[in-house]
Every structure is written in structure tokens, then in C-alpha cells.
Design a protein around this motif. Structure first.
Motif, PDB file in Angstrom:
ATOM      1  N   LEU A  57       0.907  -1.210  -0.005  1.00  0.00           N
ATOM      2  CA  LEU A  57       0.108   0.059  -0.056  1.00  0.00           C
ATOM      3  C   LEU A  57       0.868   1.289  -0.034  1.00  0.00           C
ATOM      4  N   PHE A  58       2.096   1.106   0.722  1.00  0.00           N
ATOM      5  CA  PHE A  58       2.962   2.323   0.492  1.00  0.00           C
ATOM      6  C   PHE A  58       3.277   2.760  -0.935  1.00  0.00           C
ATOM      7  N   THR A  59       3.795   1.539  -1.584  1.00  0.00           N
ATOM      8  CA  THR A  59       4.220   1.873  -2.959  1.00  0.00           C
ATOM      9  C   THR A  59       3.049   2.284  -3.792  1.00  0.00           C
ATOM     10  N   LYS A  60       1.777   1.934  -3.817  1.00  0.00           N
ATOM     11  CA  LYS A  60       0.763   2.400  -4.318  1.00  0.00           C
ATOM     12  C   LYS A  60       0.515   3.719  -4.273  1.00  0.00           C
ATOM     13  N   ALA A  61       0.581   4.157  -2.831  1.00  0.00           N
ATOM     14  CA  ALA A  61       0.367   5.434  -2.533  1.00  0.00           C
ATOM     15  C   ALA A  61       1.565   6.555  -3.132  1.00  0.00           C
ATOM     16  N   GLY A  62       2.623   5.831  -3.704  1.00  0.00           N
ATOM     17  CA  GLY A  62       3.623   6.925  -3.975  1.00  0.00           C
ATOM     18  C   GLY A  62       4.733   7.185  -2.593  1.00  0.00           C
ATOM     19  N   LEU A  63       4.831   6.095  -1.944  1.00  0.00           N
ATOM     20  CA  LEU A  63       5.645   6.529  -0.721  1.00  0.00           C
ATOM     21  C   LEU A  63       6.400   5.420  -0.719  1.00  0.00           C
ATOM     22  N   LYS A  64       7.545   6.014  -0.031  1.00  0.00           N
ATOM     23  CA  LYS A  64       8.675   5.089   0.305  1.00  0.00           C
ATOM     24  C   LYS A  64       9.007   4.925   1.831  1.00  0.00           C
ATOM     25  N   VAL A  65       8.299   3.979   2.443  1.00  0.00           N
ATOM     26  CA  VAL A  65       8.287   3.822   4.020  1.00  0.00           C
ATOM     27  C   VAL A  65       9.228   2.608   4.403  1.00  0.00           C
ATOM     28  N   GLU A  66       9.989   3.046   5.351  1.00  0.00           N
ATOM     29  CA  GLU A  66      10.835   2.186   6.208  1.00  0.00           C
ATOM     30  C   GLU A  66      10.422   2.033   7.485  1.00  0.00           C
ATOM     31  N   LEU A  67       9.986   0.767   7.785  1.00  0.00           N
ATOM     32  CA  LEU A  67       9.579   0.491   9.169  1.00  0.00           C
ATOM     33  C   LEU A  67      10.774   0.118   9.919  1.00  0.00           C
ATOM     34  N   VAL A  68      11.204   0.595  10.992  1.00  0.00           N
ATOM     35  CA  VAL A  68      12.253   0.351  11.436  1.00  0.00           C
ATOM     36  C   VAL A  68      11.993  -0.330  12.745  1.00  0.00           C
ATOM     37  N   PRO A  69      12.517  -1.505  13.043  1.00  0.00           N
ATOM     38  CA  PRO A  69      12.018  -2.331  14.237  1.00  0.00           C
ATOM     39  C   PRO A  69      13.058  -2.013  15.374  1.00  0.00           C
ATOM     40  N   PHE A  70      12.304  -1.947  16.589  1.00  0.00           N
ATOM     41  CA  PHE A  70      13.087  -1.592  18.025  1.00  0.00           C
ATOM     42  C   PHE A  70      12.363  -2.685  18.816  1.00  0.00           C
ATOM     43  N   ASN A  71      13.420  -3.291  19.730  1.00  0.00           N
ATOM     44  CA  ASN A  71      13.042  -4.183  20.864  1.00  0.00           C
ATOM     45  C   ASN A  71      12.583  -3.428  22.132  1.00  0.00           C
ATOM     46  N   SER A  72      12.687  -2.134  22.248  1.00  0.00           N
ATOM     47  CA  SER A  72      12.350  -1.388  23.541  1.00  0.00           C
ATOM     48  C   SER A  72      11.902   0.050  23.080  1.00  0.00           C
ATOM     49  N   ALA A  73      10.889   0.403  23.894  1.00  0.00           N
ATOM     50  CA  ALA A  73      10.366   1.906  23.619  1.00  0.00           C
ATOM     51  C   ALA A  73      11.670   2.706  23.942  1.00  0.00           C
ATOM     52  N   ARG A  74      12.839   2.440  24.643  1.00  0.00           N
ATOM     53  CA  ARG A  74      13.871   3.458  24.901  1.00  0.00           C
ATOM     54  C   ARG A  74      14.624   3.527  23.813  1.00  0.00           C
ATOM     55  N   ASP A  75      15.120   2.504  23.321  1.00  0.00           N
ATOM     56  CA  ASP A  75      15.673   2.311  21.757  1.00  0.00           C
ATOM     57  C   ASP A  75      14.981   2.982  21.012  1.00  0.00           C
ATOM     58  N   ARG A  76      13.803   2.993  20.881  1.00  0.00           N
ATOM     59  CA  ARG A  76      12.964   3.804  19.704  1.00  0.00           C
ATOM     60  C   ARG A  76      12.944   5.284  19.903  1.00  0.00           C
ATOM     61  N   ASP A  77      12.761   5.615  21.149  1.00  0.00           N
ATOM     62  CA  ASP A  77      12.745   7.055  21.580  1.00  0.00           C
ATOM     63  C   ASP A  77      14.251   7.531  21.146  1.00  0.00           C
ATOM     64  N   LEU A  78      15.156   6.842  21.626  1.00  0.00           N
ATOM     65  CA  LEU A  78      16.622   7.556  21.380  1.00  0.00           C
ATOM     66  C   LEU A  78      16.829   7.609  19.684  1.00  0.00           C
ATOM     67  N   ALA A  79      16.255   6.848  19.144  1.00  0.00           N
ATOM     68  CA  ALA A  79      16.583   6.719  17.740  1.00  0.00           C
ATOM     69  C   ALA A  79      15.627   8.292  17.099  1.00  0.00           C
ATOM     70  N   LEU A  80      14.516   8.419  17.555  1.00  0.00           N
ATOM     71  CA  LEU A  80      13.880   9.691  17.310  1.00  0.00           C
ATOM     72  C   LEU A  80      14.404  11.089  17.701  1.00  0.00           C
ATOM     73  N   GLN A  81      15.244  11.035  18.730  1.00  0.00           N
ATOM     74  CA  GLN A  81      15.732  12.025  19.378  1.00  0.00           C
ATOM     75  C   GLN A  81      17.047  12.418  18.507  1.00  0.00           C
ATOM     76  N   SER A  82      17.592  11.364  17.927  1.00  0.00           N
ATOM     77  CA  SER A  82      19.022  11.532  17.209  1.00  0.00           C
ATOM     78  C   SER A  82      18.492  11.905  15.844  1.00  0.00           C
ATOM     79  N   GLY A  83      17.410  11.808  15.491  1.00  0.00           N
ATOM     80  CA  GLY A  83      17.011  12.163  13.894  1.00  0.00           C
ATOM     81  C   GLY A  83      17.050  10.967  13.159  1.00  0.00           C
ATOM     82  N   SER A  84      17.422   9.771  13.711  1.00  0.00           N
ATOM     83  CA  SER A  84      17.493   8.547  12.888  1.00  0.00           C
ATOM     84  C   SER A  84      16.051   8.125  12.217  1.00  0.00           C
ATOM     85  N   ILE A  85      14.970   8.485  12.867  1.00  0.00           N
ATOM     86  CA  ILE A  85      13.607   8.026  12.171  1.00  0.00           C
ATOM     87  C   ILE A  85      13.113   9.156  12.269  1.00  0.00           C
ATOM     88  N   ASP A  86      11.833   9.552  11.428  1.00  0.00           N
ATOM     89  CA  ASP A  86      11.060  10.810  11.479  1.00  0.00           C
ATOM     90  C   ASP A  86       9.940  10.637  12.328  1.00  0.00           C
TER      91      ASP A  86
END
Length: 328
Positions: A57-86
Motif C-alpha cells: 500500500l505504501f508503494t501504491k500511494a507513491g511512498l517509500k516507508v521504512e518500518l524500523v524495528p526496535f526491541n524497546s521503547a527506550r531504543d525507539r525514543d533514542l532513535a527519534l531524538q537523534s533524528g535517525s527516524i522521522d
């Protein structure tokens, strides 16, 4: 003549990469605006995004979406803080803490929790405990994750049951699997667990004392948040993402059995529940209600997690969901 011709040829060869390089930033920028990196942890809250990926569905909508997996909310939040994810799927407590920590983020939509029936949390007593009503939790040990949405929901459920949260002995156990094992092993009198762990605990003999899907007000909201920088630069892409999410949620509602194996895999459903535990319903994108955000802010101020509450407009961007999904 030969020398002059050779000089002209060398000059042309030098100019070609410069000219072609001048045009590359525009095309690169355009591609960048249609790409998104989204941080997800393996829980049922995020399932529509995995269905969208599976169905293209992402491709059909003209999007390139990367779903980046994290094992913990802490690691996910750190990635957001660093700008590694949007952006990421989180909750209102986490959103406010990120903003307090210097990462300007905003909620663009709910993903779960539009109704009390979505996103179940339960307060359960250990197997064999002489606890059958909320009042009997007074003075007992209750496992939570401190200063998180888990504690917020636990406090709200206790109040709904007529119990002062200060009258129980809260025990901080951040990891949900560990909290579950301590409960089942009798090391905790009670614990607050989200599904599917709450369902697993009940299957193994724990008793549900309070259930947030059984009360009239909504205690827990799962939200999609983005860095403000990403919102400014990628507004069209985020709007498309929300439309794709709505389409994936509709597919799940129409034919949940078609995505059964994917749900078990991506939501990490425990083996004991694989034949019985069903995927929840997901509402179309919409904004959290002002009173829901205000209730979280009041709790965070009371807990001294915030010096003052954020205004609704500071935490929520109202311009990305369709007008019909505006839940203000």
C-alpha cells in the motif's frame, strides 16, 4: 588546432558532471519528501503498518516507508531524538517527555484508543490470591512501569475502582515479560499488563480485577508522532501515510483471518494464545480529544514529571488528518 581542440574537449568533459550535478538536488529532495522512517516495537498497536507493507500500500500511494524495528521503547525514543527516524508509534506520556527532553514532536493521529474498547490494559491479581475486588488491593504490591503510560493507566483504573493509588505498594518492573513472570510466580500481588500479556496471565490463573475496556472513559491512547522538522518537510507524505493506515485498518476489519499469521509474527503473540487471541479493531486516523490529553498532562504535573502542562496545541498537530477524522 589539435591542441586547441583537445583543450575544448577537456573543458566540456569538466563541465558535464558540474551541470548534471546541478540538477540532482531537486530530484533527490523530491524523493526525500516522499520517504518516511517509522520506528515500531513488536506489539499489536502497530499491526496496520505491517499489513500496509505486506499489501504494497505504501508503494501504491507513491511512498517509500521504512518500518524500523526496535526491541524497546527506550531504543525507539533514542532513535527519534537523534533524528535517525522521522516518527514513531508511542503514547501521550512519552510524547510529552520527548518534548520536555528537547525533541520537538507532535501527535498527528491516534492509532488505537479512539474508544475504550481499543488497546486493552488490565489490573490482575496473582493466581491464588485472596483478591477479588479493587478494595482488596489496598496495601498490596502492584507491578507497574514507573512514570509511563502503564502507571497512568494503573492510577486511573484504581481510582475508577474507588481505590487511592497511594494506598497500594507500587513496584517498578519496567519489562512486561518480567512483570508477568513475577505476577504468575507470586512475587507480586497484582500487576498492570497490556494485551496480549493480560490475556496470557488470565489463562494461567491470574484474576482480572479491573479492565480499562469495561469503563466509560478512555484511559489509554496510542498515538502516531513525528518530529516537527519532518512534519514541516514531509506534510504530503505524512498525510498519505495516514490514508494508507486507514486502508490497512479497513482490510484487517474486513478479513482478519487473511492476516492471522502476520499478526502472530509481528505482534509476537505468545504460543499459548496463537489459536485463540484475535487482532483488535483499529479506528480510522483521528485526533485525541482535548480532555484526554489534559488528563495526562494533569497526572504528569502531579507526578512532577512536568513543571507545567503542555497546551493541546503544543502536543497535537490538527492539520494532517482528514477533516472528518478531527476528534477535537
Amino acid at each position: 588546432m589539435k591542441i586547441r581542440g583537445l583543450a575544448l574537449l577537456l573543458l566540456l568533459l569538466f563541465l558535464v558532471p558540474v551541470v548534471s550535478g546541478c540538477g540532482s538536488p531537486a530530484s533527490s529532495g523530491s524523493s526525500q519528501e516522499e520517504s518516511l522512517k517509522l520506528g515500531l516495537i513488536p506489539v499489536e498497536d502497530n499491526f496496520p503498518f505491517f499489513v500496509a507493507e505486506k499489501e504494497g500500500l505504501f508503494t501504491k500511494a507513491g511512498l517509500k516507508v521504512e518500518l524500523v524495528p526496535f526491541n524497546s521503547a527506550r531504543d525507539r525514543d533514542l532513535a527519534l531524538q537523534s533524528g535517525s527516524i522521522d516518527g514513531e508509534v508511542a503514547d501521550i506520556v512519552a510524547t510529552a517527555l520527548l518534548r520536555k527532553g528537547g525533541t520537538p514532536v507532535k501527535i498527528v493521529s491516534l492509532t488505537m484508543g479512539a474508544t475504550p474498547a481499543e488497546g486493552r490494559f488490565a489490573l490482575l491479581a496473582r493466581p491464588g490470591a485472596d483478591i477479588s475486588s479493587p478494595g482488596q488491593l489496598k496495601g498490596r504490591t502492584v507491578g507497574i512501569s514507573e512514570n509511563t503510560i502503564i502507571e497512568y493507566v494503573a492510577d486511573g483504573l484504581l481510582r475508577e475502582g474507588g481505590v487511592d493509588p497511594g494506598s497500594v505498594q507500587k513496584v517498578a518492573v519496567p519489562q512486561i515479560p518480567e512483570r508477568l513472570q513475577l505476577l504468575l510466580g507470586g512475587k507480586l500481588d497484582a500487576a498492570l499488563l497490556p494485551d496480549p500479556f493480560a490475556s496470557l496471565a488470565a489463562r494461567k490463573g491470574a484474576r482480572v480485577i479491573l479492565d480499562d475496556t469495561k469503563i466509560n472513559r478512555n484511559l489509554s491512547q496510542v498515538v502516531l508522532i513525528f518530529r516537527e522538522e519532518a512534519i514541516k518537510q514531509k506534510t504530503p507524505a505524512i498525510k498519505k501515510l495516514l490514508q494508507v493506515y486507514a486502508g490497512a485498518a479497513s482490510l484487517i476489519a474486513r478479513n482478519p483471518s487473511a492476516y492471522r499469521e502476520l499478526f502472530i509474527e509481528k505482534a509476537r503473540i505468545p504460543a499459548e494464545l496463537r489459536d485463540t487471541y484475535l487482532a483488535p479493531q483499529y479506528s480510522p486516523p483521528q485526533l485525541p480529544r482535548q480532555e484526554e490529553v489534559a488528563a495526562v498532562m494533569d497526572w504528569m504535573v502531579a507526578k512532577k514529571l512536568l513543571a507545567a502542562p503542555y497546551k493541546y496545541e503544543e502536543l497535537v498537530d490538527p492539520d494532517l488528518v482528514n477533516p472528518g477524522g478531527n476528534n477535537r
